[in-house]
Design a protein around this motif. Structure first.
Motif, PDB file in Angstrom:
ATOM      1  N   SER A 170      48.543   0.326  75.052  1.00 19.21           N
ATOM      2  CA  SER A 170      48.464   0.475  73.460  1.00 19.21           C
ATOM      3  C   SER A 170      49.514   1.513  72.763  1.00 19.21           C
ATOM      4  CB  SER A 170      47.034   1.170  73.253  1.00 19.21           C
ATOM      5  OG  SER A 170      46.949   2.334  73.764  1.00 19.21           O
ATOM      6  N   ILE A 171      50.356   2.006  73.419  1.00 20.09           N
ATOM      7  CA  ILE A 171      51.050   2.917  72.958  1.00 20.09           C
ATOM      8  C   ILE A 171      52.606   2.173  72.780  1.00 20.09           C
ATOM      9  CG2 ILE A 171      52.384   5.399  73.033  1.00 20.09           C
ATOM     10  CD1 ILE A 171      49.859   6.144  74.392  1.00 20.09           C
ATOM     11  N   PRO A 172      52.992   1.702  71.683  1.00 18.95           N
ATOM     12  CA  PRO A 172      54.286   1.016  71.723  1.00 18.95           C
ATOM     13  C   PRO A 172      55.602   1.746  72.406  1.00 18.95           C
ATOM     14  CG  PRO A 172      53.418   1.058  69.514  1.00 18.95           C
ATOM     15  CD  PRO A 172      52.431   1.961  70.484  1.00 18.95           C
ATOM     16  N   GLN A 173      55.866   2.987  72.217  1.00 17.67           N
ATOM     17  CA  GLN A 173      56.779   3.636  72.863  1.00 17.67           C
ATOM     18  C   GLN A 173      56.691   3.749  74.298  1.00 17.67           C
ATOM     19  OE1 GLN A 173      59.705   5.008  71.582  1.00 17.67           O
ATOM     20  NE2 GLN A 173      60.283   5.046  73.518  1.00 17.67           N
ATOM     21  N   ALA A 174      55.732   3.729  74.829  1.00 13.88           N
ATOM     22  CA  ALA A 174      55.419   3.425  76.492  1.00 13.88           C
ATOM     23  C   ALA A 174      56.018   2.477  76.789  1.00 13.88           C
ATOM     24  CB  ALA A 174      53.998   3.951  76.643  1.00 13.88           C
ATOM     25  N   VAL A 175      55.551   1.219  76.002  1.00 12.12           N
ATOM     26  CA  VAL A 175      56.043  -0.201  76.321  1.00 12.12           C
ATOM     27  C   VAL A 175      57.383  -0.357  76.346  1.00 12.12           C
ATOM     28  CG1 VAL A 175      56.016  -2.602  75.705  1.00 12.12           C
ATOM     29  CG2 VAL A 175      53.846  -1.011  75.702  1.00 12.12           C
ATOM     30  N   GLU A 176      58.064   0.431  75.216  1.00  6.44           N
ATOM     31  CA  GLU A 176      59.460   0.492  75.324  1.00  6.44           C
ATOM     32  C   GLU A 176      60.006   1.047  76.510  1.00  6.44           C
ATOM     33  OE1 GLU A 176      61.430  -1.184  73.157  1.00  6.44           O
ATOM     34  OE2 GLU A 176      59.893  -2.234  72.336  1.00  6.44           O
ATOM     35  N   ASP A 177      59.670   2.108  77.122  1.00  9.28           N
ATOM     36  CA  ASP A 177      60.019   2.802  78.185  1.00  9.28           C
ATOM     37  C   ASP A 177      59.717   1.921  79.388  1.00  9.28           C
ATOM     38  OD1 ASP A 177      60.719   4.920  76.550  1.00  9.28           O
ATOM     39  OD2 ASP A 177      59.140   6.116  77.114  1.00  9.28           O
ATOM     40  N   ALA A 178      58.771   1.142  79.490  1.00  8.60           N
ATOM     41  CA  ALA A 178      58.367   0.459  80.799  1.00  8.60           C
ATOM     42  C   ALA A 178      59.576  -0.678  80.896  1.00  8.60           C
ATOM     43  CB  ALA A 178      57.020  -0.205  80.441  1.00  8.60           C
ATOM     44  N   ARG A 179      59.900  -1.347  79.648  1.00 16.46           N
ATOM     45  CA  ARG A 179      60.838  -2.240  79.611  1.00 16.46           C
ATOM     46  C   ARG A 179      62.156  -1.685  79.910  1.00 16.46           C
ATOM     47  NH1 ARG A 179      58.877  -4.454  73.541  1.00 16.46           N
ATOM     48  NH2 ARG A 179      57.238  -6.011  74.590  1.00 16.46           N
ATOM     49  N   VAL A 180      62.598  -0.630  79.687  1.00 19.89           N
ATOM     50  CA  VAL A 180      63.624   0.177  80.216  1.00 19.89           C
ATOM     51  C   VAL A 180      63.832   0.289  81.351  1.00 19.89           C
ATOM     52  CG1 VAL A 180      65.210   2.279  79.950  1.00 19.89           C
ATOM     53  CG2 VAL A 180      64.393   1.197  77.730  1.00 19.89           C
ATOM     54  N   ASN A 181      62.690   1.049  81.845  1.00 22.63           N
ATOM     55  CA  ASN A 181      62.433   1.134  83.423  1.00 22.63           C
ATOM     56  C   ASN A 181      62.434  -0.338  84.358  1.00 22.63           C
ATOM     57  OD1 ASN A 181      62.109   3.782  83.057  1.00 22.63           O
ATOM     58  ND2 ASN A 181      60.217   3.706  82.786  1.00 22.63           N
ATOM     59  N   ALA A 182      62.070  -1.201  83.713  1.00 24.66           N
ATOM     60  CA  ALA A 182      62.048  -2.593  84.510  1.00 24.66           C
ATOM     61  C   ALA A 182      63.716  -2.994  84.755  1.00 24.66           C
ATOM     62  CB  ALA A 182      61.567  -3.739  83.773  1.00 24.66           C
ATOM     63  N   GLU A 183      64.321  -2.898  83.457  1.00 20.53           N
ATOM     64  CA  GLU A 183      65.722  -3.045  83.257  1.00 20.53           C
ATOM     65  C   GLU A 183      66.513  -2.440  84.270  1.00 20.53           C
ATOM     66  OE1 GLU A 183      69.212  -4.054  80.065  1.00 20.53           O
ATOM     67  OE2 GLU A 183      67.495  -3.569  79.461  1.00 20.53           O
ATOM     68  N   ALA A 184      66.544  -1.038  84.328  1.00 25.06           N
ATOM     69  CA  ALA A 184      67.118  -0.048  85.168  1.00 25.06           C
ATOM     70  C   ALA A 184      67.144  -0.185  86.676  1.00 25.06           C
ATOM     71  CB  ALA A 184      66.452   1.233  84.775  1.00 25.06           C
ATOM     72  N   ASN A 185      65.961  -0.968  87.010  1.00 24.42           N
ATOM     73  CA  ASN A 185      65.956  -1.413  88.077  1.00 24.42           C
ATOM     74  C   ASN A 185      66.016  -2.571  88.824  1.00 24.42           C
ATOM     75  OD1 ASN A 185      64.216   1.341  89.776  1.00 24.42           O
ATOM     76  ND2 ASN A 185      63.394   1.172  87.610  1.00 24.42           N
ATOM     77  N   GLY A 186      66.553  -3.271  87.754  1.00 26.78           N
ATOM     78  CA  GLY A 186      66.639  -4.726  88.032  1.00 26.78           C
ATOM     79  C   GLY A 186      65.531  -5.613  88.249  1.00 26.78           C
ATOM     80  N   ILE A 187      64.581  -5.333  87.772  1.00 27.52           N
ATOM     81  CA  ILE A 187      63.129  -6.171  88.015  1.00 27.52           C
ATOM     82  C   ILE A 187      62.952  -7.041  86.658  1.00 27.52           C
ATOM     83  CG2 ILE A 187      60.732  -5.918  88.298  1.00 27.52           C
ATOM     84  CD1 ILE A 187      60.963  -3.153  89.693  1.00 27.52           C
ATOM     85  N   GLU A 188      63.427  -8.432  87.058  1.00 26.03           N
ATOM     86  CA  GLU A 188      63.422  -9.462  85.931  1.00 26.03           C
ATOM     87  C   GLU A 188      61.861  -9.867  85.737  1.00 26.03           C
ATOM     88  OE1 GLU A 188      66.607 -11.745  86.668  1.00 26.03           O
ATOM     89  OE2 GLU A 188      67.972 -10.387  86.051  1.00 26.03           O
ATOM     90  N   HIS A 189      61.185  -9.918  86.780  1.00 24.64           N
ATOM     91  CA  HIS A 189      60.103 -10.643  86.793  1.00 24.64           C
ATOM     92  C   HIS A 189      58.840  -9.794  86.356  1.00 24.64           C
ATOM     93  CE1 HIS A 189      60.295  -8.936  90.811  1.00 24.64           C
ATOM     94  NE2 HIS A 189      58.994  -8.979  90.910  1.00 24.64           N
ATOM     95  N   ALA A 190      59.158  -8.573  85.580  1.00 24.95           N
ATOM     96  CA  ALA A 190      58.058  -7.721  84.982  1.00 24.95           C
ATOM     97  C   ALA A 190      58.267  -7.642  83.351  1.00 24.95           C
ATOM     98  CB  ALA A 190      58.204  -6.102  85.591  1.00 24.95           C
ATOM     99  N   SER A 191      57.126  -7.906  82.658  1.00 20.14           N
ATOM    100  CA  SER A 191      57.108  -7.862  81.252  1.00 20.14           C
ATOM    101  C   SER A 191      56.113  -7.024  80.915  1.00 20.14           C
ATOM    102  CB  SER A 191      57.103  -9.381  80.716  1.00 20.14           C
ATOM    103  OG  SER A 191      55.765  -9.897  81.041  1.00 20.14           O
ATOM    104  N   PHE A 192      56.284  -6.408  79.812  1.00 20.17           N
ATOM    105  CA  PHE A 192      55.263  -5.474  79.228  1.00 20.17           C
ATOM    106  C   PHE A 192      55.018  -5.932  77.440  1.00 20.17           C
ATOM    107  CE2 PHE A 192      57.675  -3.753  82.407  1.00 20.17           C
ATOM    108  CZ  PHE A 192      56.427  -3.275  83.208  1.00 20.17           C
ATOM    109  N   GLU A 193      53.658  -5.763  77.254  1.00 23.02           N
ATOM    110  CA  GLU A 193      53.438  -6.022  75.768  1.00 23.02           C
ATOM    111  C   GLU A 193      52.643  -4.825  75.275  1.00 23.02           C
ATOM    112  OE1 GLU A 193      50.997  -9.718  73.397  1.00 23.02           O
ATOM    113  OE2 GLU A 193      51.931  -9.900  75.522  1.00 23.02           O
ATOM    114  N   ALA A 194      52.514  -4.619  73.951  1.00 22.72           N
ATOM    115  CA  ALA A 194      52.174  -3.616  73.288  1.00 22.72           C
ATOM    116  C   ALA A 194      50.667  -4.010  72.804  1.00 22.72           C
ATOM    117  CB  ALA A 194      52.829  -2.856  72.389  1.00 22.72           C
ATOM    118  N   GLY A 195      49.695  -3.093  72.675  1.00 20.77           N
ATOM    119  CA  GLY A 195      48.335  -3.760  72.288  1.00 20.77           C
ATOM    120  C   GLY A 195      47.424  -3.148  73.218  1.00 20.77           C
TER     121      GLY A 195
END
Length: 458
Positions: free
Chosen positions: A341-366
């Motif tokens: 539910s926290i948009p900033q946390a979702v942005e951080d999750a996307r950054v973390n996925a990219e930083a680890n080269g994990i392309e099959h993880a996606s995150f949505e706010a709500g």
């Protein structure tokens, strides 16, 4: 008709046998008439003399005057301010007994609150060295009789108890807090006063990357003005090893919440990095990141075991935060979908996925209970749903959304046995079952315990 008067009154002093511990870590005893009395620092099996401090309709609180017969599990607390500080509740209880008490707490919740007598509670996974484990410290500043004070709040109050060294904080955190306090005094930075809502420095938050050595200092201020901030930054850079981030957090509201919404980077990076296993995580001042790195890996390994992934599963990570659990599982899954539910946390999750080269993880706010039905309409059927809610547990609407997706395994990570037991009973009503609970001691010497439980279709 006059209401019956409680059998004890403030100031009464008497002897009592302690029969249990409350969920807050207080000893519990009963008078001859069965009236409950809660006594901080008393342990089960002890005979004590107490003095009543507060009386309610069905129970009373009392101070411990004397231990007349001590429990064999009573030990000398390591911390000199343990009895005054509210940070720990169980340092006076031997660590093996703490683990047993926490197992019984979970067992009692499932039986008494959940009505689930058949669920087996496994021994708690504890620490070999249950000291100096916290990678995050948030310390209030205030004004005492002799000037600036910094410490932790006394139990049930906002009275600051000063300390030189906290026995459950990692040592770099302690050293950093003491340096900031010394510099605040030297540079005449006024501490915040809650009553008048004046002063500048409200809290100092320190995060340490246990596996990277990176250190973040967050100065929480009552407004944008921070006197002598350039000199403060220079001195902090000179005196704190590993420092990579100095952030000013602006918080002007009268509130018990530690952080405000606005961050200003005074020096360095806006984040630090740490790892869990081989996954790297970017951590900002507001990020939720588990505070015990040793036990976090143990906890997440239990989640991975419960998820029983083969590489073919779709995993939903609900209450995903910055993506810690979902990304930890991702390399054993076909797809990870996170919702938070926290948009900033979702942005951080996307950054973390990219930083680890994990392309099959996606995150949505709500809200998960709104987004998950939409996923279901698109034909998404997760084999595994992982939930890690706050202490209040899960809303019924969310649990209904989970069970409507018919996962093969629903892995519930809980920081509150009472709400876990309540939600477990609800899931049983919805056609799911569980046989056992695995508690993990994330917070030694406190009354908190985490649990991992897996639910299957009945």
């Amino acid at each position: 008709m006059a209401k019956p008067k409680p059998p004890v009154q403030p100031g009464d002093s008497f002897e009592l046998t302690v029969t249990g511990l409350s969920h807050t870590g207080d000893g519990v005893g009963k008078t001859e008439g069965g009236f409950a009395v809660f006594i901080p620092l008393a342990l089960p099996g002890e005979k004590v003399r107490v003095k009543v401090t507060k009386v309610k309709k069905t129970y009373a609180h009392a101070g411990l005057e004397e231990v007349l017969k001590a429990s064999p599990d009573r030990v000398e607390a390591h911390c000199p301010v343990f009895e005054a500080c509210g940070g720990c509740q169980l340092q006076h209880l031997a660590y093996p007994a703490q683990l047993d008490r926490k197992r019984r707490q979970v067992e009692d919740a499932f039986k008494r609150l959940g009505g689930l007598d058949h669920v087996r509670v496994l021994p708690v996974l504890g620490m070999e060295e249950p000291w100096y484990y916290r990678n995050k410290a948030q310390v209030p500043f205030g004004r005492g009789r002799e000037g600036t004070v910094a410490g932790f709040y006394a139990a049930g109050s906002h009275q600051i108890v000063e300390f030189d060294q906290c026995m459950i904080q990692q040592l770099p955190n302690d050293r950093t807090i003491q340096r900031v306090k010394k510099l605040a005094i030297e540079l005449d930075i006024p501490p915040y006063d809650e009553k008048s809502h004046r002063g500048v420095l409200r809290h100092v938050l320190v995060r340490t990357g246990t596996n990277t050595g990176e250190v973040m200092v967050v100065l929480v201020t009552n407004g944008a003005y921070l006197p002598s901030h350039k000199r403060l930054v220079t001195r902090l850079r000179e005196e704190i090893p590993g420092l990579t981030s100095i952030v000013q957090n602006i918080h002007t509201k009268r509130s018990n919440v530690v952080l405000g919404q606005e961050n200003r980077v005074l020096w360095g990076k806006p984040v630090i990095v740490d790892t869990i296993g081989d996954i790297r995580f970017v951590i900002s001042p507001h990020s939720f990141f588990q505070v015990n790195p040793v036990q976090t890996k143990i906890l997440y390994d239990q989640v991975k075991k419960a998820a029983a992934l083969t590489g073919k599963e779709t995993v939903i990570d609900a209450y995903c935060g910055i993506g810690t659990i979902g990304l930890y599982l991702a390399r054993d899954a076909a797809q990870v979908l996170g919702v938070e539910s926290i948009p900033q946390a979702v942005e951080d999750a996307r950054v973390n996925a990219e930083a680890n080269g994990i392309e099959h993880a996606s995150f949505e706010a709500g809200k998960a209970e709104e987004i998950m039905p939409r996923w279901a309409e698109k034909g998404i059927r997760p084999e595994v749903i992982v939930v890690d809610p706050p202490r209040k547990g899960c809303d019924p609407e969310f649990l209904i959304a989970c069970t409507n997706m018919s996962p093969d395994r629903l892995v519930y990570v809980s920081c509150n046995p009472a709400t876990l037991a309540r939600d477990a009973a609800f899931l049983v009503e919805r056609g799911y079952r569980t046989e056992e609970v695995q508690p993990v001691d994330m917070f030694p010497h406190t009354n908190h315990v985490e649990c991992v439980t897996v639910f299957h279709p009945a």
